[in-house]
Design an enzyme around this catalytic site. Structure first.
Site, mmCIF file in Angstrom:
data_model
loop_
_atom_site.group_PDB
_atom_site.id
_atom_site.type_symbol
_atom_site.label_atom_id
_atom_site.label_comp_id
_atom_site.label_asym_id
_atom_site.label_seq_id
_atom_site.Cartn_x
_atom_site.Cartn_y
_atom_site.Cartn_z
ATOM 1 N N ASP A 13 0.809 -1.222 0.000
ATOM 2 C CA ASP A 13 0.000 0.000 0.000
ATOM 3 C C ASP A 13 0.841 1.270 0.000
ATOM 4 O O ASP A 13 0.423 2.300 0.521
ATOM 5 C CB ASP A 13 -0.970 0.016 1.206
ATOM 6 C CG ASP A 13 -1.868 -1.204 1.217
ATOM 7 O OD1 ASP A 13 -2.183 -1.707 0.118
ATOM 8 O OD2 ASP A 13 -2.248 -1.658 2.310
ATOM 9 N N LYS A 16 1.779 2.126 -5.141
ATOM 10 C CA LYS A 16 2.311 1.579 -6.401
ATOM 11 C C LYS A 16 1.372 1.877 -7.570
ATOM 12 O O LYS A 16 1.803 2.290 -8.645
ATOM 13 C CB LYS A 16 2.515 0.055 -6.269
ATOM 14 C CG LYS A 16 3.507 -0.332 -5.183
ATOM 15 C CD LYS A 16 3.571 -1.827 -4.991
ATOM 16 C CE LYS A 16 2.342 -2.440 -4.364
ATOM 17 N NZ LYS A 16 2.095 -2.045 -2.963
ATOM 18 N N ASN A 38 -5.289 -10.173 -3.509
ATOM 19 C CA ASN A 38 -4.946 -9.607 -2.190
ATOM 20 C C ASN A 38 -4.500 -8.154 -2.374
ATOM 21 O O ASN A 38 -4.573 -7.358 -1.445
ATOM 22 C CB ASN A 38 -3.847 -10.435 -1.494
ATOM 23 C CG ASN A 38 -2.652 -10.757 -2.378
ATOM 24 O OD1 ASN A 38 -2.681 -10.556 -3.590
ATOM 25 N ND2 ASN A 38 -1.606 -11.284 -1.779
ATOM 26 N N GLY A 40 -4.590 -4.265 -3.705
ATOM 27 C CA GLY A 40 -5.558 -3.221 -4.025
ATOM 28 C C GLY A 40 -4.750 -2.006 -4.424
ATOM 29 O O GLY A 40 -4.082 -1.406 -3.585
ATOM 30 N N HIS A 41 -4.726 -1.687 -5.706
ATOM 31 C CA HIS A 41 -3.914 -0.581 -6.215
ATOM 32 C C HIS A 41 -4.844 0.559 -6.627
ATOM 33 O O HIS A 41 -5.643 0.403 -7.550
ATOM 34 C CB HIS A 41 -3.051 -1.052 -7.391
ATOM 35 C CG HIS A 41 -2.025 -2.067 -6.994
ATOM 36 N ND1 HIS A 41 -1.136 -2.640 -7.869
ATOM 37 C CD2 HIS A 41 -1.726 -2.611 -5.774
ATOM 38 C CE1 HIS A 41 -0.349 -3.485 -7.211
ATOM 39 N NE2 HIS A 41 -0.699 -3.493 -5.940
ATOM 40 N N GLN A 224 2.000 -6.009 -3.241
ATOM 41 C CA GLN A 224 2.441 -6.114 -1.847
ATOM 42 C C GLN A 224 3.710 -5.278 -1.641
ATOM 43 O O GLN A 224 3.895 -4.290 -2.330
ATOM 44 C CB GLN A 224 2.679 -7.582 -1.437
ATOM 45 C CG GLN A 224 1.393 -8.402 -1.272
ATOM 46 C CD GLN A 224 0.761 -8.838 -2.580
ATOM 47 O OE1 GLN A 224 1.411 -9.468 -3.398
ATOM 48 N NE2 GLN A 224 -0.497 -8.531 -2.788
HETATM 49 P P1 GDP Z 1 -0.756 0.301 -3.530
HETATM 50 O O1 GDP Z 1 -1.328 -0.985 -3.062
HETATM 51 O O2 GDP Z 1 0.725 0.380 -3.302
HETATM 52 O O3 GDP Z 1 -1.120 0.646 -4.942
HETATM 53 O O4 GDP Z 1 -1.387 1.427 -2.605
HETATM 54 P P2 GDP Z 1 -2.941 1.542 -2.171
HETATM 55 O O5 GDP Z 1 -3.719 2.053 -3.304
HETATM 56 O O6 GDP Z 1 -3.398 0.307 -1.502
HETATM 57 O O7 GDP Z 1 -2.822 2.595 -0.990
HETATM 58 C C1 GDP Z 1 -2.324 3.875 -1.189
HETATM 59 C C2 GDP Z 1 -3.419 4.870 -0.777
HETATM 60 O O8 GDP Z 1 -2.855 6.155 -0.641
HETATM 61 C C3 GDP Z 1 -4.510 5.007 -1.826
HETATM 62 O O9 GDP Z 1 -5.720 5.325 -1.185
HETATM 63 C C4 GDP Z 1 -4.025 6.181 -2.659
HETATM 64 O O10 GDP Z 1 -5.089 6.859 -3.318
HETATM 65 C C5 GDP Z 1 -3.401 7.042 -1.611
HETATM 66 N N1 GDP Z 1 -2.267 7.866 -2.022
HETATM 67 C C6 GDP Z 1 -1.295 7.597 -2.925
HETATM 68 N N2 GDP Z 1 -0.362 8.568 -2.925
HETATM 69 C C7 GDP Z 1 -0.769 9.484 -2.013
HETATM 70 C C8 GDP Z 1 -0.226 10.720 -1.533
HETATM 71 O O11 GDP Z 1 0.849 11.158 -1.933
HETATM 72 N N3 GDP Z 1 -0.913 11.345 -0.546
HETATM 73 C C9 GDP Z 1 -2.086 10.885 -0.047
HETATM 74 N N4 GDP Z 1 -2.690 11.581 0.909
HETATM 75 N N5 GDP Z 1 -2.634 9.730 -0.481
HETATM 76 C C10 GDP Z 1 -1.969 9.045 -1.436
HETATM 77 P P1 IMO Z 2 -0.885 -4.212 -2.220
HETATM 78 O O1 IMO Z 2 -0.436 -4.744 -3.552
HETATM 79 C C1 IMO Z 2 -0.943 -4.588 2.124
HETATM 80 C C2 IMO Z 2 -0.953 -8.663 3.746
HETATM 81 C C3 IMO Z 2 -2.191 -9.124 4.461
HETATM 82 C C4 IMO Z 2 -1.593 -10.115 5.442
HETATM 83 C C5 IMO Z 2 -0.470 -10.764 4.617
HETATM 84 C C6 IMO Z 2 -0.851 -12.077 3.981
HETATM 85 O O2 IMO Z 2 -2.183 -3.493 -2.264
HETATM 86 O O3 IMO Z 2 0.216 -3.411 -1.599
HETATM 87 P P2 IMO Z 2 -2.389 -12.793 1.946
HETATM 88 O O4 IMO Z 2 -3.822 -12.483 1.643
HETATM 89 O O5 IMO Z 2 -1.440 -12.336 0.892
HETATM 90 O O6 IMO Z 2 -2.183 -14.221 2.316
HETATM 91 O O7 IMO Z 2 -2.064 -11.948 3.267
HETATM 92 O O8 IMO Z 2 -0.133 -9.819 3.626
HETATM 93 N N1 IMO Z 2 -1.188 -8.157 2.370
HETATM 94 C C7 IMO Z 2 -1.139 -6.859 2.028
HETATM 95 N N2 IMO Z 2 -0.960 -5.761 2.781
HETATM 96 N N3 IMO Z 2 -1.057 -4.482 0.778
HETATM 97 C C8 IMO Z 2 -1.195 -5.577 0.010
HETATM 98 O O9 IMO Z 2 -1.163 -5.529 -1.337
HETATM 99 C C9 IMO Z 2 -1.287 -6.836 0.629
HETATM 100 N N4 IMO Z 2 -1.457 -8.104 0.183
HETATM 101 C C10 IMO Z 2 -1.375 -8.903 1.250
HETATM 102 O O10 IMO Z 2 -2.834 -8.061 5.119
HETATM 103 O O11 IMO Z 2 -1.000 -9.427 6.504
HETATM 104 MG MG MG Z 3 -2.847 -1.660 -1.794
#
Ligand code: GDP
Ligand code: IMO
Ligand code: MG
Length: 423
Positions: A13, A16, A38, A40-41, A224
């Site tokens: 998270d 990416k 698993n 969520g981008h 991840q």
């Molecule tokens: P990913 O899994 O690495 O793609 O990241 P996620 O989407 O799960 O989580 C990142 C969260 O932070 C999302 O809700 C994005 O919309 C948000 N986000 C990304 N960059 C920024 C930033 O620079 N500032 C803020 N406040 N939110 C951001």
């Molecule tokens: P993105 O790509 C954050 C965490 C789960 C758990 C562990 C194992 O959005 O960054 P799993 O379902 O893979 O067996 O879970 O890994 N986890 C993540 N945490 N971002 C993710 O993906 C994750 N994918 C798995 O919360 O601790």
């Molecule tokens: Mg994510």
């Protein structure tokens, strides 16, 4: 060399999805190399907010080809729902989306096994996303898995039956009651498989070999984060794939000597969702403020993310494991308003102070040692230019670059595509 790599350096998270979307205009192909639903981008642009799970984050770009690599595990039900969710955007999937025949399928019974395994662990549970990731990768390495290419064969339902019966027997051995209706699960699964067959199912490694020969620019998208890597993460509180740079080689068929830039993404602080050690975690009001301002709720499960200060010991480790050439700092805006910003530079252990990642990093094994830097009050979210950054924020960036010995090339100041500043 034609392949660049983008991956997370913390516990996922990091942002990416946002950065892949921002960079896609410079690439011909975006190729996801591991993980499954698993992930969520999140992407935000032109007033839209969209969370992708299996589909690469270049899908909104008019031209780029998006490829789901062999290292990815696909839940056809979630995949088809994801496709349906993208309908308003009128994307030509036949033109723009390719799926590796070697990617493994998540069966409904994999999800049941994930749930049973977690329930059986009680307090020691991993905190899995319950998407069936662990059991699917177990079947892959155990050489029992079913791959996307298998669904094209006439006997594939036999294969499915064989494996699902095995799973149902395994489920019994957990002695845990899990509610499910197999007929319902299977009917949704098989109708999604029929839909999946309509997509371009390809020999993705050959596609990428040819693309490299033709000079296409390829960006490999990780899921991840490095601290969730099955080998180098905080085992057993990890996911079941290789989230580090090597995962792009095995998950796409890209040779190591073809990799050019390795982009490492990190948050200006740290978060973790699920169980497992987190040395710099904050359970006080500062951690709560980070969670609130950063809207730190899991993009896939909605669970609250744990928050804490940045951990340079862990970051340095991940930079080394991945061979990171450029850093990207995300969510910098969330740190505005704190009087002091803390940075973990070393760990106190029973044997003394160390500045490398040891075997175990639980609270019993390490205590973080912090340095304090002055904070800044200014809101960064509307800033579009480096010159506008407050002095103390610039100092924070320079401090990190020096400590990590790697340049920070992108600073993100908000979730939108536009809130991205190149250095
Ligand atoms: P990913 O899994 O690495 O793609 O990241 P996620 O989407 O799960 O989580 C990142 C969260 O932070 C999302 O809700 C994005 O919309 C948000 N986000 C990304 N960059 C920024 C930033 O620079 N500032 C803020 N406040 N939110 C951001
Ligand atoms: P993105 O790509 C954050 C965490 C789960 C758990 C562990 C194992 O959005 O960054 P799993 O379902 O893979 O067996 O879970 O890994 N986890 C993540 N945490 N971002 C993710 O993906 C994750 N994918 C798995 O919360 O601790
Ligand atoms: Mg994510």
């Amino acid at each position: 060399m034609a392949v660049d790599l983008l991956l997370g350096l913390q516990w996922g998270d990091e942002g990416k999805g946002k950065i892949v979307d921002v960079l896609t205009s410079s690439y011909d192909i975006i190729a996801r190399f591991q993980g499954g639903p698993n992930a969520g981008h999140t992407l935000e642009f032109e007033g839209n907010k969209h969370v992708l799970h299996t589909i690469p984050s270049g899908i909104f770009h008019p031209k780029a080809i998006n490829l789901i690599g062999n290292g990815v595990v696909i839940d056809p039900i979630i995949f088809i729902k994801e496709i349906e969710g993208l309908k308003p955007y009128n994307i030509d999937f036949n033109e723009k989306l390719l799926i590796s025949k070697k990617a493994h399928l998540i069966l409904p019974t994999h999800r049941l096994l994930d749930a049973a395994s977690e329930a059986s662990k009680g307090k020691a549970k991993i905190g899995s996303t319950l998407k069936g990731i662990g059991p699917t990768y177990m079947d892959k390495t155990g050489r029992n898995g079913i791959r996307v290419g298998d669904i094209l064969a006439s006997n594939w339902e036999e294969k499915y039956k064989h494996l699902s019966i095995k799973h149902l027997n395994m489920l019994k051995s957990y002695n845990i009651s899990i509610d499910y209706d197999l007929d319902d699960l299977e009917s949704e699964f098989f109708s999604s498989i029929e839909n999946l067959k309509k997509f371009k199912l390809v020999d993705s490694e050959q596609y990428l070999i040819d693309a490299q020969k033709e000079g296409s620019k390829i960006l490999a998208e990780g899921a991840q984060g490095s601290l969730l890597d099955v080998d180098f993460g905080t085992y057993p509180f990890v996911t079941s794939s290789t989230t580090t740079a090597a995962g792009a080689c095995t998950g796409l068929g890209v040779a190591p000597n073809k990799i050019n830039e390795v982009f490492g993404i990190f948050k200006a602080y740290a978060t973790r969702v699920g169980s497992g050690p987190f040395p710099t975690e904050l359970s006080d009001s500062i951690g709560k403020t980070m969670a609130k301002v950063g809207n730190e709720f899991g993009s896939t499960t909605g669970r609250a993310r744990r928050c804490g200060w940045i951990d340079l010991v862990a970051l340095k480790y991940c930079i080394n494991i991945n061979g990171v050439t450029q850093l990207m700092m995300m969510k910098s805006d969330v740190l505005s308003g704190f009087n002091k910003i803390k940075v973990c530079t070393a760990y106190q252990t029973e044997k003394g102070i160390i500045d490398y990642l040891p075997y175990g990093i639980s609270n019993k094994e390490v205590a973080p040692i912090f340095e304090e830097l002055p904070g800044w009050k200014e809101d960064l979210t509307d800033m579009t230019n480096l010159d506008e950054f407050p002095v103390n924020f610039n100092n924070y960036i320079s401090y990190l670059e020096k400590a990590l010995n790697t340049p920070i090339k992108i600073v993100s100041v908000g979730p939108d595509r536009k809130q991205t500043i190149f250095r």
